[in-house]
Design a protein around this motif. Structure first.
Motif, PDB file in Angstrom:
ATOM      1  N   GLU A 104       0.050  -7.543   6.265  1.00  0.00           N
ATOM      2  CA  GLU A 104      -1.032  -7.646   5.287  1.00  0.00           C
ATOM      3  C   GLU A 104      -2.110  -6.591   5.533  1.00  0.00           C
ATOM      4  O   GLU A 104      -2.704  -6.058   4.588  1.00  0.00           O
ATOM      5  N   GLN A 105      -2.357  -6.286   6.808  1.00  0.00           N
ATOM      6  CA  GLN A 105      -3.378  -5.281   7.126  1.00  0.00           C
ATOM      7  C   GLN A 105      -2.937  -3.892   6.668  1.00  0.00           C
ATOM      8  O   GLN A 105      -3.750  -3.109   6.164  1.00  0.00           O
ATOM      9  N   LEU A 106      -1.664  -3.593   6.832  1.00  0.00           N
ATOM     10  CA  LEU A 106      -1.140  -2.317   6.353  1.00  0.00           C
ATOM     11  C   LEU A 106      -1.180  -2.268   4.835  1.00  0.00           C
ATOM     12  O   LEU A 106      -1.575  -1.254   4.236  1.00  0.00           O
ATOM     13  N   SER A 107      -0.794  -3.357   4.205  1.00  0.00           N
ATOM     14  CA  SER A 107      -0.802  -3.446   2.750  1.00  0.00           C
ATOM     15  C   SER A 107      -2.217  -3.259   2.204  1.00  0.00           C
ATOM     16  O   SER A 107      -2.437  -2.508   1.246  1.00  0.00           O
ATOM     17  N   ASN A 108      -3.196  -3.923   2.820  1.00  0.00           N
ATOM     18  CA  ASN A 108      -4.586  -3.813   2.372  1.00  0.00           C
ATOM     19  C   ASN A 108      -5.105  -2.386   2.526  1.00  0.00           C
ATOM     20  O   ASN A 108      -5.848  -1.891   1.672  1.00  0.00           O
ATOM     21  N   TYR A 109      -4.718  -1.736   3.617  1.00  0.00           N
ATOM     22  CA  TYR A 109      -5.149  -0.349   3.819  1.00  0.00           C
ATOM     23  C   TYR A 109      -4.653   0.531   2.679  1.00  0.00           C
ATOM     24  O   TYR A 109      -5.415   1.324   2.105  1.00  0.00           O
ATOM     25  N   LEU A 110      -3.374   0.395   2.327  1.00  0.00           N
ATOM     26  CA  LEU A 110      -2.794   1.236   1.281  1.00  0.00           C
ATOM     27  C   LEU A 110      -3.385   0.927  -0.094  1.00  0.00           C
ATOM     28  O   LEU A 110      -3.657   1.844  -0.883  1.00  0.00           O
ATOM     29  N   LEU A 111      -3.621  -0.348  -0.364  1.00  0.00           N
ATOM     30  CA  LEU A 111      -4.152  -0.730  -1.671  1.00  0.00           C
ATOM     31  C   LEU A 111      -5.601  -0.305  -1.853  1.00  0.00           C
ATOM     32  O   LEU A 111      -6.043  -0.035  -2.970  1.00  0.00           O
ATOM     33  N   ASN A 112      -6.336  -0.247  -0.750  1.00  0.00           N
ATOM     34  CA  ASN A 112      -7.756   0.085  -0.831  1.00  0.00           C
ATOM     35  C   ASN A 112      -8.045   1.563  -0.616  1.00  0.00           C
ATOM     36  O   ASN A 112      -9.196   1.997  -0.696  1.00  0.00           O
ATOM     37  N   CYS A 113      -6.995   2.342  -0.348  1.00  0.00           N
ATOM     38  CA  CYS A 113      -7.168   3.776  -0.107  1.00  0.00           C
ATOM     39  C   CYS A 113      -7.119   4.516  -1.442  1.00  0.00           C
ATOM     40  O   CYS A 113      -6.114   4.477  -2.144  1.00  0.00           O
ATOM     41  N   ASP A 114      -8.227   5.188  -1.795  1.00  0.00           N
ATOM     42  CA  ASP A 114      -8.305   5.867  -3.086  1.00  0.00           C
ATOM     43  C   ASP A 114      -7.760   7.293  -3.056  1.00  0.00           C
ATOM     44  O   ASP A 114      -7.503   7.884  -4.100  1.00  0.00           O
ATOM     45  N   SER A 115      -7.603   7.854  -1.880  1.00  0.00           N
ATOM     46  CA  SER A 115      -7.117   9.229  -1.770  1.00  0.00           C
ATOM     47  C   SER A 115      -5.893   9.264  -0.862  1.00  0.00           C
ATOM     48  O   SER A 115      -6.004   9.170   0.353  1.00  0.00           O
ATOM     49  N   TRP A 116      -4.723   9.395  -1.496  1.00  0.00           N
ATOM     50  CA  TRP A 116      -3.476   9.375  -0.738  1.00  0.00           C
ATOM     51  C   TRP A 116      -3.044  10.785  -0.353  1.00  0.00           C
ATOM     52  O   TRP A 116      -3.212  11.737  -1.119  1.00  0.00           O
ATOM     53  N   GLY A 117      -2.483  10.881   0.851  1.00  0.00           N
ATOM     54  CA  GLY A 117      -1.875  12.112   1.324  1.00  0.00           C
ATOM     55  C   GLY A 117      -0.518  11.785   1.919  1.00  0.00           C
ATOM     56  O   GLY A 117       0.052  10.714   1.678  1.00  0.00           O
ATOM     57  N   TYR A 118      -0.003  12.695   2.720  1.00  0.00           N
ATOM     58  CA  TYR A 118       1.314  12.521   3.338  1.00  0.00           C
ATOM     59  C   TYR A 118       1.389  11.218   4.135  1.00  0.00           C
ATOM     60  O   TYR A 118       2.386  10.494   4.076  1.00  0.00           O
ATOM     61  N   TYR A 119       0.347  10.943   4.893  1.00  0.00           N
ATOM     62  CA  TYR A 119       0.299   9.757   5.763  1.00  0.00           C
ATOM     63  C   TYR A 119       0.523   8.478   4.958  1.00  0.00           C
ATOM     64  O   TYR A 119       1.366   7.633   5.317  1.00  0.00           O
ATOM     65  N   GLU A 120      -0.225   8.312   3.857  1.00  0.00           N
ATOM     66  CA  GLU A 120      -0.122   7.096   3.055  1.00  0.00           C
ATOM     67  C   GLU A 120       1.223   7.002   2.331  1.00  0.00           C
ATOM     68  O   GLU A 120       1.814   5.918   2.229  1.00  0.00           O
ATOM     69  N   ILE A 121       1.727   8.141   1.824  1.00  0.00           N
ATOM     70  CA  ILE A 121       3.034   8.136   1.161  1.00  0.00           C
ATOM     71  C   ILE A 121       4.112   7.665   2.128  1.00  0.00           C
ATOM     72  O   ILE A 121       4.974   6.848   1.798  1.00  0.00           O
ATOM     73  N   MET A 122       4.055   8.199   3.365  1.00  0.00           N
ATOM     74  CA  MET A 122       5.051   7.865   4.377  1.00  0.00           C
ATOM     75  C   MET A 122       5.004   6.380   4.735  1.00  0.00           C
ATOM     76  O   MET A 122       6.037   5.704   4.834  1.00  0.00           O
ATOM     77  N   LEU A 123       3.796   5.834   4.923  1.00  0.00           N
ATOM     78  CA  LEU A 123       3.661   4.413   5.253  1.00  0.00           C
ATOM     79  C   LEU A 123       4.207   3.540   4.126  1.00  0.00           C
ATOM     80  O   LEU A 123       4.936   2.575   4.363  1.00  0.00           O
TER      81      LEU A 123
END
Length: 283
Positions: free
Chosen positions: A136-155
């Motif tokens: 859930e913590q990983l999911s919340n991080y991705l959902l609340n992140c407004d600027s995605w880069g390589y790191y977020e795409i990979m996760l």
């Protein structure tokens, strides 16, 4: 990377490439400033640093490897993760989880905590278990992140199995324009392609073929930028054939079997086994 020693590396690259000091630094640094910079006695601005790399015809990633004399930690980490996951090496994944936990405790860098959650869930996918308690913590991080880069795409790509399709659609739509801006960079392009392949694969396994076809069209839009990449072109043909067979647009599996055979020729043994397992699940 220590900023103070960057000038020494720049100097070595300049000499190796037979580029004069005047050609490299004109309009950027004075004669005295360039001397101090190359001795490691002074710094320069980030904007000037990128201009220097451009004049040296070298990428930031290449400079990092030359400057530190090593490849990034993430490069080796992701190679290890991919290797043990495709081999279905349960013990190997557990060792990686423990390694990432220790790294997080030592550095307090949140990325190692995210990597640990990601690998935990890859392990749970192999064991057909529900998401880890930290997911859930990983999911919340991705959902609340407004600027995605390589790191977020990979996760996101490596945790896709535990997201609902509605959530995948929302996150993908919101992030697509940001992700697309980076497609000219190879590793972003490849991770974006892998994200699409994972979404397609997930929906085929769940017999959600209309959604799989929708995301395959997104993948087709990348055909031109991926045209020189054998792996992603092969996966494009593979999933096109899978969709045509599973949606009864094509009766013969001959072309599909050829693609799987080709994977063996390309030394993609792990991917070949994965594709065979994928078809076995669908039969």
């Amino acid at each position: 990377m220590e900023i103070i020693s960057i000038g020494k590396t720049i100097k070595q690259l300049r000499l190796d490439k037979k580029i004069s000091s005047q050609s490299l630094y004109t309009g950027l640094l004075s004669r005295q400033a360039r001397s101090n910079f190359e001795k490691g006695d002074s710094d320069t601005t980030v904007s000037k640093f990128f201009i220097l790399l451009d004049r040296l015809n070298i990428s930031l990633d290449e400079f990092y490897v030359i400057h530190t004399q090593k490849e990034s930690v993430e490069f080796h980490l992701f190679t290890d993760i991919a290797s043990v996951y495709y081999k279905k090496d349960i013990e190997g994944l557990i060792l990686l989880i423990n390694k990432l936990s220790k790294e997080y405790e030592k550095t307090n860098n949140i990325k190692y905590y995210h990597y640990k959650i990601m690998v935990e869930n890859m392990l749970r996918i192999l064991k057909n278990e529900s998401p880890s308690k930290d997911f859930e913590q990983l999911s919340n991080y991705l959902l609340n992140c407004d600027s995605w880069g390589y790191y977020e795409i990979m996760l996101f790509s490596n945790s896709i199995n535990y997201f609902s399709q509605d959530l995948i659609d929302i996150v993908f739509k919101r992030s697509k324009s940001i992700i697309t801006n980076f497609r000219i960079l190879r590793r972003y392009r490849n991770e974006y392609a892998m994200l699409l392949l994972n979404i397609i694969n997930k929906n085929i396994l769940e017999s959600n073929f209309p959604v799989a076809e929708k995301y395959f069209l997104e993948y087709e839009d990348m055909a031109e930028v991926l045209q020189n990449d054998m792996y992603y072109q092969t996966m494009r043909i593979y999933f096109r054939e899978v969709l045509e067979v599973t949606t009864n647009k094509k009766q013969s599996t001959e072309d599909l079997e050829k693609v799987i055979t080709y994977l063996g020729y390309f030394n993609m043994g792990n991917k070949q086994k994965q594709c065979i397992a994928h078809l076995t699940q669908k039969q």
